[in-house]
Design a protein around this motif. Sequence first.
Motif, mmCIF file in Angstrom:
data_model
loop_
_atom_site.group_PDB
_atom_site.id
_atom_site.type_symbol
_atom_site.label_atom_id
_atom_site.label_comp_id
_atom_site.label_asym_id
_atom_site.label_seq_id
_atom_site.Cartn_x
_atom_site.Cartn_y
_atom_site.Cartn_z
ATOM 1 N N GLU A 95 9.442 15.615 11.115
ATOM 2 C CA GLU A 95 10.383 16.516 10.433
ATOM 3 C C GLU A 95 10.657 16.096 8.991
ATOM 4 O O GLU A 95 11.116 16.893 8.184
ATOM 5 N N LEU A 96 10.358 14.853 8.633
ATOM 6 C CA LEU A 96 10.522 14.379 7.257
ATOM 7 C C LEU A 96 9.246 14.553 6.443
ATOM 8 O O LEU A 96 9.144 14.028 5.335
ATOM 9 N N ASP A 97 8.252 15.249 7.022
ATOM 10 C CA ASP A 97 6.952 15.514 6.412
ATOM 11 C C ASP A 97 6.155 14.233 6.151
ATOM 12 O O ASP A 97 5.399 14.133 5.201
ATOM 13 N N LYS A 98 6.342 13.253 7.021
ATOM 14 C CA LYS A 98 5.556 12.024 6.948
ATOM 15 C C LYS A 98 4.526 12.040 8.070
ATOM 16 O O LYS A 98 4.783 12.556 9.150
ATOM 17 N N VAL A 99 3.369 11.460 7.804
ATOM 18 C CA VAL A 99 2.291 11.415 8.791
ATOM 19 C C VAL A 99 2.735 10.581 9.986
ATOM 20 O O VAL A 99 3.275 9.489 9.837
ATOM 21 N N ILE B 137 -11.466 11.206 24.726
ATOM 22 C CA ILE B 137 -11.191 10.073 23.843
ATOM 23 C C ILE B 137 -10.340 10.515 22.652
ATOM 24 O O ILE B 137 -9.402 9.829 22.250
ATOM 25 N N LYS B 138 -10.643 11.679 22.095
ATOM 26 C CA LYS B 138 -9.875 12.168 20.948
ATOM 27 C C LYS B 138 -8.398 12.288 21.296
ATOM 28 O O LYS B 138 -7.533 11.835 20.550
ATOM 29 N N TYR B 139 -8.099 12.893 22.434
ATOM 30 C CA TYR B 139 -6.692 13.112 22.773
ATOM 31 C C TYR B 139 -6.010 11.881 23.370
ATOM 32 O O TYR B 139 -4.792 11.794 23.344
ATOM 33 N N ARG B 140 -6.771 10.917 23.861
ATOM 34 C CA ARG B 140 -6.158 9.682 24.359
ATOM 35 C C ARG B 140 -5.942 8.663 23.247
ATOM 36 O O ARG B 140 -4.962 7.921 23.255
ATOM 37 N N VAL B 141 -6.874 8.595 22.293
ATOM 38 C CA VAL B 141 -6.820 7.554 21.264
ATOM 39 C C VAL B 141 -6.236 8.073 19.950
ATOM 40 O O VAL B 141 -5.527 7.355 19.251
ATOM 41 N N PHE B 142 -6.510 9.321 19.608
ATOM 42 C CA PHE B 142 -6.066 9.872 18.319
ATOM 43 C C PHE B 142 -5.224 11.135 18.516
ATOM 44 O O PHE B 142 -5.585 12.210 18.035
ATOM 45 N N PRO B 143 -4.094 11.045 19.196
ATOM 46 C CA PRO B 143 -3.310 12.259 19.456
ATOM 47 C C PRO B 143 -2.608 12.823 18.216
ATOM 48 O O PRO B 143 -2.162 13.961 18.237
ATOM 49 N N TYR B 144 -2.533 12.048 17.142
ATOM 50 C CA TYR B 144 -1.783 12.498 15.967
ATOM 51 C C TYR B 144 -2.688 12.958 14.822
ATOM 52 O O TYR B 144 -2.241 13.090 13.698
ATOM 53 N N THR B 145 -3.954 13.172 15.126
ATOM 54 C CA THR B 145 -4.864 13.712 14.126
ATOM 55 C C THR B 145 -5.445 15.021 14.646
ATOM 56 O O THR B 145 -5.567 15.228 15.841
ATOM 57 N N LYS C 276 -1.843 7.450 7.192
ATOM 58 C CA LYS C 276 -3.086 8.144 7.538
ATOM 59 C C LYS C 276 -4.103 7.176 8.154
ATOM 60 O O LYS C 276 -4.778 7.514 9.122
ATOM 61 N N SER C 277 -4.211 6.000 7.587
ATOM 62 C CA SER C 277 -5.134 5.004 8.144
ATOM 63 C C SER C 277 -4.712 4.590 9.547
ATOM 64 O O SER C 277 -5.557 4.452 10.438
ATOM 65 N N LEU C 278 -3.425 4.384 9.749
ATOM 66 C CA LEU C 278 -2.933 4.000 11.072
ATOM 67 C C LEU C 278 -3.147 5.114 12.097
ATOM 68 O O LEU C 278 -3.484 4.849 13.254
ATOM 69 N N ALA C 279 -2.986 6.370 11.679
ATOM 70 C CA ALA C 279 -3.178 7.493 12.603
ATOM 71 C C ALA C 279 -4.647 7.653 12.994
ATOM 72 O O ALA C 279 -4.959 8.106 14.093
ATOM 73 N N SER C 280 -5.554 7.256 12.109
ATOM 74 C CA SER C 280 -6.975 7.485 12.362
ATOM 75 C C SER C 280 -7.709 6.272 12.925
ATOM 76 O O SER C 280 -8.933 6.315 13.079
ATOM 77 N N LEU C 281 -6.992 5.202 13.233
ATOM 78 C CA LEU C 281 -7.633 4.004 13.792
ATOM 79 C C LEU C 281 -6.983 3.628 15.122
ATOM 80 O O LEU C 281 -5.760 3.689 15.264
ATOM 81 N N PRO C 282 -7.792 3.217 16.097
ATOM 82 C CA PRO C 282 -7.234 2.801 17.383
ATOM 83 C C PRO C 282 -6.739 1.362 17.343
ATOM 84 O O PRO C 282 -7.252 0.533 16.602
ATOM 85 N N ILE D 78 0.849 -1.193 0.000
ATOM 86 C CA ILE D 78 0.000 0.000 0.000
ATOM 87 C C ILE D 78 0.880 1.236 0.000
ATOM 88 O O ILE D 78 1.984 1.234 0.555
ATOM 89 N N ASP D 79 0.376 2.302 -0.610
ATOM 90 C CA ASP D 79 1.060 3.592 -0.597
ATOM 91 C C ASP D 79 1.324 4.007 0.851
ATOM 92 O O ASP D 79 0.429 3.974 1.692
ATOM 93 N N GLU D 80 2.575 4.384 1.138
ATOM 94 C CA GLU D 80 2.979 4.673 2.518
ATOM 95 C C GLU D 80 2.163 5.810 3.143
ATOM 96 O O GLU D 80 1.771 5.731 4.303
#
Length: 178
Positions: free
Chosen positions: A168-172, A151-159, A35-41, A28-30
């Motif tokens: 710093e490498l502009d990767k999610v 819940i947002k800040y405990r489960v999805f802190p990177y969204t 993005k999928s990993l950041a948005s799923l618990p 899969i495209d990195e």
Amino acid sequence: MSIRTQVKKLLVDGLTKDEVFNELNSQIDEEKLRKSLASLPTLHQRIRNRVLHSLLVFLLSLNVLFNLVEQLGNNFTTLYDLIINLFILIAVIQYRSWIFLGGAIWFLSMFGLTSYQFNDVLSGGLTQLELITFLTLGTTILLIFILMLTIKYRVFPYTTFILYKRNELDKVIYQKNT
């Protein structure tokens, strides 16, 4: 099968986000995978927050039920409230990351409207039942707001609302040190 579905299935099976990333990175495209990993618990995050999530779903269900009863009383002016609250309930049940911040903002605005209506009615006098209804509704809305942010800040802190935090490498970023 969509990327989100594949990632969700592996996370529900108990794999860590790093294990899922390593397994699917070649297929899969990195950027989309991150993005999928950041948005799923993860399974661990779901278990750790299941009480908060269950309480939130219960309160949202009560809110939808309250709106439905209000609609049955031929008060069709708040039909959009019912539709939006039902949409938020379904998205929360599915653990959609973007809904927790958006829903919190929606319920904060509802709390402001409720307190405004409460001040308006208070000047005209309230019956005991009206006072209990307004206090219960205001408290429920405030609890929903607090639970959604927690819940947002405990489960999805990177969204954020619609964006993803980047390193710093502009990767999610999907977890610490990624």
